[in-house]
Design a protein around this motif. Structure first.
Motif, PDB file in Angstrom:
ATOM      1  N   ARG A  78       0.820  -1.175  -0.021  1.00 40.61           N
ATOM      2  CA  ARG A  78       0.054   0.250  -0.068  1.00 40.61           C
ATOM      3  C   ARG A  78       0.823   1.257   0.102  1.00 40.61           C
ATOM      4  N   GLU A  79       1.997   1.215   0.828  1.00 39.16           N
ATOM      5  CA  GLU A  79       2.848   2.423   0.762  1.00 39.16           C
ATOM      6  C   GLU A  79       3.600   2.660  -0.750  1.00 39.16           C
ATOM      7  N   LYS A  80       3.915   1.279  -1.464  1.00 44.08           N
ATOM      8  CA  LYS A  80       4.385   1.591  -2.672  1.00 44.08           C
ATOM      9  C   LYS A  80       3.515   1.982  -3.720  1.00 44.08           C
ATOM     10  N   GLU A  81       2.207   1.426  -3.419  1.00 45.69           N
ATOM     11  CA  GLU A  81       1.061   1.934  -4.349  1.00 45.69           C
ATOM     12  C   GLU A  81       0.899   3.255  -4.508  1.00 45.69           C
ATOM     13  N   ALA A  82       0.838   3.954  -3.056  1.00 50.20           N
ATOM     14  CA  ALA A  82       0.757   5.198  -3.018  1.00 50.20           C
ATOM     15  C   ALA A  82       1.758   5.970  -3.461  1.00 50.20           C
ATOM     16  N   ARG A  83       2.959   5.739  -3.455  1.00 50.56           N
ATOM     17  CA  ARG A  83       4.210   6.367  -4.049  1.00 50.56           C
ATOM     18  C   ARG A  83       3.970   6.346  -5.754  1.00 50.56           C
ATOM     19  N   LYS A  85       1.337   5.912  -7.355  1.00 52.79           N
ATOM     20  CA  LYS A  85       0.147   6.931  -7.995  1.00 52.79           C
ATOM     21  C   LYS A  85       0.632   8.203  -7.860  1.00 52.79           C
ATOM     22  N   ALA A  86       1.349   8.910  -6.949  1.00 50.28           N
ATOM     23  CA  ALA A  86       1.818   9.959  -6.586  1.00 50.28           C
ATOM     24  C   ALA A  86       2.929  10.281  -7.592  1.00 50.28           C
ATOM     25  N   GLU A  87       3.719   9.394  -8.078  1.00 47.47           N
ATOM     26  CA  GLU A  87       4.719   9.518  -9.268  1.00 47.47           C
ATOM     27  C   GLU A  87       3.926   9.761 -10.325  1.00 47.47           C
ATOM     28  N   LEU A  88       3.056   8.928 -10.618  1.00 48.03           N
ATOM     29  CA  LEU A  88       2.340   9.010 -11.894  1.00 48.03           C
ATOM     30  C   LEU A  88       1.542  10.358 -11.911  1.00 48.03           C
ATOM     31  N   GLU A  89       0.906  10.515 -10.827  1.00 47.95           N
ATOM     32  CA  GLU A  89       0.054  12.077 -10.778  1.00 47.95           C
ATOM     33  C   GLU A  89       0.945  13.182 -11.153  1.00 47.95           C
TER      34      GLU A  89
END
Length: 350
Positions: A78-83, A85-89
């Motif tokens: 979940r932490e990497k998923e958030a990172r 998504k933030a990177e793609l965003e």
């Protein structure tokens, strides 16, 4: 599995899938042993649902690996998923930021100067007062009417930035309630200001418009944006922003009356931005309000376009001669090389 530029987020389900393959166990049998539906197990394996502590305990019993192992996998995922998504965003935000005329905005002091794209994103978020630049398009002012020559994405983003600055600079302006009828009555007084120098007419023009609920602001022109002016409703007031593209007085007054038409005709109260028809209507209004059609037709028919004749005609209708020169040039009645001395150049400041 989610992939960013530098990060890969692998769900715990991949480890579950490997464990099942090693045991030769299919998902149907596994779902039975887990006492869960096959659909839920499929979503778990594909990272579509969270691996809860209850599931971790069930996995410990079925697969023999401790619950804290599964809980740690879920937390890391979940932490990497958030990172990711933030990177793609942020990649999307950076692309949006590149569309704005940032160097011109920085030169005018609207945003801090920087060449770092990440910092540009942050500065633009602050300028537009948004958490993400992707919402700027959704916040575009409804009914915005503007005079521009040319079109395209560059003009669109310049207009968005220009309009935001106009809104910022007029936020504390003191204006009366919106009164379109008052504006109609003030038109002749506004037109009479064309013969004055900006130092003389600027304050009076703002006062006459403020009486009608219109906050006037002068903003710099953005090279390549083709923008002359824009009008829109902001709260309980109308914001009218003008620039002097090329600094020509005749363009300034034409743009002003063009924008006033959008107010008089109610174009700015529409839910959609102005279209070609409304722009043509505003152009015709500005043309005829500044130079009445019948006197102008008689003047053109007379055929005398010397500087003295142009000045005399302008005096007879109470308008600056440079406005007459601009009209004659635009309609190819005289060459653009004629009568430069009659065309005033403005330096406008708020």
């Amino acid at each position: 599995m989610l992939r960013g530029k530098d990060i890969i987020a692998i769900p715990p389900g991949e480890t579950i899938r490997e464990q099942l393959e090693n045991r030769g166990m299919n998902q149907k049998e596994f779902s039975q042993r887990m006492d869960m539906s096959e659909k839920h197990i499929s979503r778990l394996i594909n990272g579509k649902v969270e691996l809860t502590q209850d599931m971790a305990l069930r996995l410990e019993a079925v697969l023999g690996l401790p619950a804290n192992f599964w809980n740690n996998l879920e937390t890391q995922y979940r932490e990497k998923e958030a990172r990711v998504k933030a990177e793609l965003e942020m990649a999307n935000e950076e692309e949006i930021a590149r569309q704005f005329p940032y160097p011109a905005m920085a030169r005018n002091g609207w945003v801090p100067e920087t060449r770092v794209i990440l910092q540009k994103v942050m500065n633009l978020r602050t300028f537009f007062q948004v958490a993400r630049l992707c919402v700027v398009e959704e916040l575009r002012l409804p009914g915005i009417a503007y005079r521009a020559v040319g079109n395209g994405k560059k003009s669109d983003y310049a207009l968005v930035a220009w309009s935001q600055q106009a809104r910022i600079e007029t936020m504390n302006a003191e204006v009366a309630p919106i009164n379109v009828e008052k504006l109609k009555k003030n038109l002749s007084a506004i037109r009479a200001l064309t013969v004055l120098d900006p130092s003389e007419f600027s304050g009076e023009l703002k006062r006459l418009l403020a009486e009608c609920g219109i906050a006037l602001v002068f903003l710099p022109h953005f090279g390549g944006s083709f923008l002359h002016g824009a009008t829109f409703v902001s709260g309980k007031r109308i914001v009218l922003g003008l620039t002097v593209r090329g600094r020509d007085a005749d363009r300034f007054w034409f743009s002003l009356f063009h924008e006033l038409c959008h107010v008089l005709e109610g174009h700015i109260f529409n839910s959609e931005p102005s279209d070609l028809d409304t722009e043509d209507t505003a152009d015709a209004f500005a043309r005829d309000a500044l130079i009445p059609p019948k006197p102008y037709a008689r003047f053109v028919k007379g055929g005398d376009f010397t500087a003295a004749a142009v000045t005399a005609f302008a005096d007879s209708i109470g308008i600056a001669p440079g406005i007459v020169v601009g009209r004659l040039q635009k309609e190819n009645v005289i060459p653009f090389s004629w009568h430069h001395a009659l065309k005033a150049k403005y330096q406008l400041a708020n």
